[in-house]
Design a protein around this motif. Structure first.
Motif, PDB file in Angstrom:
ATOM      1  N   SER A 195      59.109  71.792  53.461  1.00 12.97           N
ATOM      2  CA  SER A 195      57.668  71.860  53.677  1.00 12.97           C
ATOM      3  C   SER A 195      56.940  71.962  52.328  1.00 12.97           C
ATOM      4  O   SER A 195      55.827  71.488  52.193  1.00 12.97           O
ATOM      5  CB  SER A 195      57.313  73.036  54.581  1.00 12.97           C
ATOM      6  OG  SER A 195      57.536  74.243  53.898  1.00 12.97           O
ATOM      7  N   LEU A 196      57.579  72.558  51.334  1.00 13.85           N
ATOM      8  CA  LEU A 196      56.970  72.597  50.004  1.00 13.85           C
ATOM      9  C   LEU A 196      56.858  71.180  49.436  1.00 13.85           C
ATOM     10  O   LEU A 196      55.838  70.808  48.861  1.00 13.85           O
ATOM     11  CB  LEU A 196      57.764  73.485  49.037  1.00 13.85           C
ATOM     12  CG  LEU A 196      57.128  73.567  47.636  1.00 13.85           C
ATOM     13  CD1 LEU A 196      55.846  74.381  47.663  1.00 13.85           C
ATOM     14  CD2 LEU A 196      58.081  74.137  46.603  1.00 13.85           C
ATOM     15  N   GLY A 255      51.013  84.901  48.982  1.00 10.47           N
ATOM     16  CA  GLY A 255      51.471  83.950  47.975  1.00 10.47           C
ATOM     17  C   GLY A 255      52.709  83.165  48.342  1.00 10.47           C
ATOM     18  O   GLY A 255      53.501  82.826  47.460  1.00 10.47           O
ATOM     19  N   THR A 256      52.896  82.840  49.622  1.00 14.14           N
ATOM     20  CA  THR A 256      54.127  82.131  50.011  1.00 14.14           C
ATOM     21  C   THR A 256      54.302  80.827  49.237  1.00 14.14           C
ATOM     22  O   THR A 256      55.357  80.568  48.664  1.00 14.14           O
ATOM     23  CB  THR A 256      54.114  81.813  51.522  1.00 14.14           C
ATOM     24  OG1 THR A 256      53.742  82.993  52.225  1.00 14.14           O
ATOM     25  CG2 THR A 256      55.485  81.345  51.994  1.00 14.14           C
ATOM     26  N   THR A 257      53.246  80.017  49.207  1.00  9.27           N
ATOM     27  CA  THR A 257      53.354  78.733  48.509  1.00  9.27           C
ATOM     28  C   THR A 257      53.581  78.944  47.017  1.00  9.27           C
ATOM     29  O   THR A 257      54.405  78.267  46.392  1.00  9.27           O
ATOM     30  CB  THR A 257      52.093  77.885  48.735  1.00  9.27           C
ATOM     31  OG1 THR A 257      51.848  77.763  50.132  1.00  9.27           O
ATOM     32  CG2 THR A 257      52.248  76.509  48.123  1.00  9.27           C
ATOM     33  N   LEU A 258      52.848  79.887  46.433  1.00  7.39           N
ATOM     34  CA  LEU A 258      53.026  80.156  45.000  1.00  7.39           C
ATOM     35  C   LEU A 258      54.462  80.613  44.721  1.00  7.39           C
ATOM     36  O   LEU A 258      55.072  80.195  43.728  1.00  7.39           O
ATOM     37  CB  LEU A 258      52.023  81.214  44.525  1.00  7.39           C
ATOM     38  CG  LEU A 258      50.564  80.755  44.446  1.00  7.39           C
ATOM     39  CD1 LEU A 258      49.638  81.926  44.128  1.00  7.39           C
ATOM     40  CD2 LEU A 258      50.396  79.651  43.388  1.00  7.39           C
ATOM     41  N   SER A 259      54.996  81.452  45.587  1.00  9.16           N
ATOM     42  CA  SER A 259      56.359  81.941  45.403  1.00  9.16           C
ATOM     43  C   SER A 259      57.362  80.782  45.479  1.00  9.16           C
ATOM     44  O   SER A 259      58.287  80.687  44.664  1.00  9.16           O
ATOM     45  CB  SER A 259      56.663  82.989  46.476  1.00  9.16           C
ATOM     46  OG  SER A 259      58.020  83.356  46.409  1.00  9.16           O
ATOM     47  N   GLU A 260      57.154  79.892  46.434  1.00  7.81           N
ATOM     48  CA  GLU A 260      58.025  78.719  46.528  1.00  7.81           C
ATOM     49  C   GLU A 260      57.883  77.819  45.293  1.00  7.81           C
ATOM     50  O   GLU A 260      58.852  77.223  44.829  1.00  7.81           O
ATOM     51  CB  GLU A 260      57.699  77.921  47.790  1.00  7.81           C
ATOM     52  CG  GLU A 260      58.185  78.594  49.082  1.00  7.81           C
ATOM     53  CD  GLU A 260      57.811  77.799  50.335  1.00  7.81           C
ATOM     54  OE1 GLU A 260      57.976  78.354  51.431  1.00  7.81           O
ATOM     55  OE2 GLU A 260      57.350  76.643  50.210  1.00  7.81           O
ATOM     56  N   LEU A 261      56.660  77.729  44.789  1.00 11.16           N
ATOM     57  CA  LEU A 261      56.408  76.924  43.584  1.00 11.16           C
ATOM     58  C   LEU A 261      57.185  77.450  42.380  1.00 11.16           C
ATOM     59  O   LEU A 261      57.712  76.670  41.577  1.00 11.16           O
ATOM     60  CB  LEU A 261      54.918  76.924  43.250  1.00 11.16           C
ATOM     61  CG  LEU A 261      54.099  75.687  43.610  1.00 11.16           C
ATOM     62  CD1 LEU A 261      52.617  75.932  43.320  1.00 11.16           C
ATOM     63  CD2 LEU A 261      54.578  74.454  42.840  1.00 11.16           C
TER      64      LEU A 261
END
Lengths: 293, 293
Positions: free
Chosen positions: B3-4, B278-284
């Protein structure tokens, strides 16, 4: 004219001091700062900042608002000279009687010093305590438009593309309008804006600035033919060496002078029509038309 | 992670479309536009714009405010690549698997296309209908500081000065903090500002961005040793050829990986401390640490 010379000297000194302050305060010690200061301190007429300050004064506006904008404008002019002098561009070794930036330092440093001056110009506007946020936005927008890909940069690109090609007068003037005219126009426009001029006055001043840019350029071309290389700080005939189209080449020397005189009349008339107290601006027009450097 | 990848593709497409629109709308037909579009359309990860947009989303801020700023940021990144690739600088012929700007056009055009992108970046911010004047002033100021003579430009200067010299790790990290870290930091800072984050959150995000910049750089250095030249779009070992100091060279490959993992922990902790979604930031962060291109 004596009082104009004094006026110019005073303003030049004001701008020079402030430019050095801005560069020193907003750079770290090192090669980028040294190269920026080298070109900033190489002097120059400071025509654009002076035009801006004189316009504000003509409206009895607040001169402290003009100084950061005048310095930002001169930084952009200076960056454009540094990049234009590069071997890949006009390949000039001497400017204002001194080695050009890439001759004094090296090409990489000259590219970066130019980039830094361009970037810093927008910073000092937004950093200023003398301008409102509305004014800052107006100035950044107009300055970036004047110097960007529909303005100065495009003029320089076309200038290079026409090297070694014959070029009609009409095209030549379009190039000058972008390459030098847009920044001169910004000087007048932003000065009038900061002094809260009304729209009709702006129209007249825009016409004046347009003519002024061409006066300036024609005189540049004329000096490259008949000037004193010591006074102008570069060899005579360098336009011919660079295969650049010039007014004297297209119109003959007499024709170029006549063309320039025509623009002087346009500029003086537009200034008169504007109805502002333009004594200094009027003297500036004559001065730029007859300057020997 | 799937999904990322989808998320990154979607954002990349959004940014690419808008970047092309901005360049086309604000240039005249001709060589400067062609050269600007060439480098804009050469692709790239769009890491900086995506980081900015993801930060705004983490605060549930207004994404339309982010897009012009994200594009301005990417224009500045793109200009810096064009100028860095020049013969006088890193002298690179290939970027992202394609001829660099000066190889496709010529040096003069590449210099001017870079100048034009840098200038246009400030114009599109001040032209935007989605930002208030206060926001525009903040963004222009911070972006010019991050990319100017105390930021990115100074980092590039030092990077060149240290070529062919041994360099201690501490100095190397200082260079990276200026050369790449400042723009990444701007991405997070401006995203949080536009989403009206409070000061304490900002401090944590600044720490996160600082670590992220070094993660990005270490992985770049690692890929230059062990990467797939086809995937990364340039020859393997080009750092060594350019006599650039790198993490693997200073710490060994294992040491570089360990150093990177340490920064991943710093970044994840700072993000966690900030308390934002910050889920997306963490995945980034994880994605940047493990990317293969």
């Amino acid at each position: 004219m004596d009082s104009l010379i004094e006026y110019l000297d005073g303003k030049r000194q004001l701008v020079n001091t402030q430019l050095e302050n801005y560069v020193t305060a907003n750079t770290d010690e090192g090669r980028v700062r040294d190269a920026m200061l080298y070109s900033i301190e190489a002097g120059g007429k400071r025509l654009r900042p002076i035009l801006l300050l004189a316009t504000i004064e003509a409206f009895r506006g607040n001169p402290s608002k003009g100084l950061p904008v005048a310095c930002a404008l001169e930084m952009i002019h200076t960056y454009s000279l540094i990049h234009d002098d590069l071997p890949a561009m006009d390949n000039d070794d001497v400017r204002r009687g001194q080695p050009t930036n890439h001759k004094k330092f090296d090409e990489a440093t000259a590219i970066l010093a130019g980039d830094a001056l361009l970037t810093l110009s927008f910073q000092i506007i937004t950093d200023s305590n003398d301008l409102t946020n509305d004014e800052k936005v107006f100035i950044v927008r107009e300055l970036s438009k004047a110097s960007g890909p529909k303005g100065m940069v495009n003029g320089q690109m076309k200038d290079m593309q026409y090297e070694n090609h014959d070029i009609p007068l009409r095209e030549l003037e379009d190039i000058h309008r972008q390459k030098t005219g847009r920044l001169l126009n910004f000087a007048v426009l932003s000065g009038a804006y900061l002094a809260e001029a009304d729209d009709q006055v702006m129209d007249n001043l825009t016409a004046m600035a347009g003519a002024l840019g061409l006066i300036f350029q024609i005189q540049d071309d004329i000096l490259d033919v008949v000037g004193d290389s010591h006074a102008i700080g570069k060899p005579i005939g360098s336009d011919e060496g660079n295969n650049k189209s010039t007014y004297p080449q297209l119109l003959g020397l007499e024709g170029a002078i006549a063309q320039k005189d025509g623009y002087v009349e346009v500029a003086q008339n537009a200034l008169h029509e504007s109805g502002i107290n333009g004594t200094t601006l009027s003297e500036l027009i004559d001065y730029l038309s007859s300057r020997d450097r």
